[in-house]
Scaffold this motif. Sequence first.
Motif, short mmCIF file in Angstrom:
data_model
loop_
_atom_site.label_atom_id
_atom_site.label_comp_id
_atom_site.label_asym_id
_atom_site.label_seq_id
_atom_site.Cartn_x
_atom_site.Cartn_y
_atom_site.Cartn_z
N ASN A 143 0.85 -1.55 -0.02
CA ASN A 143 -0.06 0.20 -0.03
C ASN A 143 0.89 1.23 -0.01
OD1 ASN A 143 0.89 -0.43 2.80
ND2 ASN A 143 -0.88 0.93 3.55
N LYS A 146 -4.71 -7.61 -12.58
CA LYS A 146 -4.22 -6.85 -11.48
C LYS A 146 -2.93 -7.09 -11.24
CE LYS A 146 -9.19 -6.68 -9.40
NZ LYS A 146 -9.79 -7.09 -8.31
N ARG A 164 1.05 -5.08 -9.49
CA ARG A 164 1.68 -4.13 -9.03
C ARG A 164 3.37 -4.64 -9.20
NH1 ARG A 164 -1.96 -2.20 -3.83
NH2 ARG A 164 -3.32 -1.01 -5.19
N ASP A 221 -9.10 -8.35 -3.22
CA ASP A 221 -9.29 -6.85 -3.24
C ASP A 221 -8.50 -6.11 -2.09
OD1 ASP A 221 -11.44 -7.03 -5.09
OD2 ASP A 221 -13.07 -7.44 -3.33
N GLY A 226 -6.43 -3.45 -4.06
CA GLY A 226 -7.38 -2.21 -3.57
C GLY A 226 -6.52 -0.85 -3.87
N GLY A 227 -7.29 0.09 -3.44
CA GLY A 227 -6.88 1.65 -3.49
C GLY A 227 -5.78 1.68 -2.23
N ASP A 272 -6.43 3.88 0.97
CA ASP A 272 -7.49 3.59 2.19
C ASP A 272 -6.86 2.15 2.76
OD1 ASP A 272 -8.82 5.95 1.84
OD2 ASP A 272 -9.99 4.90 0.13
#
Length: 200
Positions: free
Chosen positions: A52, A132, A134, A164, A168-169, A172
């Motif tokens: 994150n 998806k 990263r 998720d 996810g974002g 958050d």
Amino acid sequence: MAHSTIPSIDLSKGFVGKLIVAMPHLADTPFEQAVCLICSHDDEHAFGVVVNKPMSGITVAEVVSQMDIDADESAERAPVFFGGPVDLQRGAVLHTLDFKQDETVVIGPNIGLTATKDALEAICTSDRAPEKWRLVMGHAGWDGGQLENEIKRNDWLSIDATEDRVFGGPADAWDEALKHLGISDPALFAGQDSPVIRPN
């Protein structure tokens, strides 16, 4: 104040496929507000990547250009993520399992990690890229027993990794993970003497 909704952690089991969530007293460390995916864990070591923390001012295109890989438009805009403070010059692709190689480490349901040039080429080509993904630079590492000791002293809480939560974002992710654990006010845990009690 009691926090009975926070699950206890079974330290007798490995943490592969878990997300560990940094407690607030890890502020001013590389793991401030980190959500870290544990990719391997045994008696000798543990290895994970933070999911994150996008790195400021660096894109996937800039990283792969050093390996003579051309990035398409989506990869040009994609941020690179800080995976942890160890080996920051080394990257790996965290991705869904619609892309998979022999070298892919399967971490959980539809979550894998691959550290090959072919994986970098795949994320830079829209028709080969997993749904998806990263690019993470660096990782987090612990010697045998170190992660367990950090959990005993309440540096981390643990939740199951899901697609998720991993993809996810990022803005958050930390707050959402704490809410899932029943913590609505992280300030209650800001001191070293956390009210979360863990078994020895």
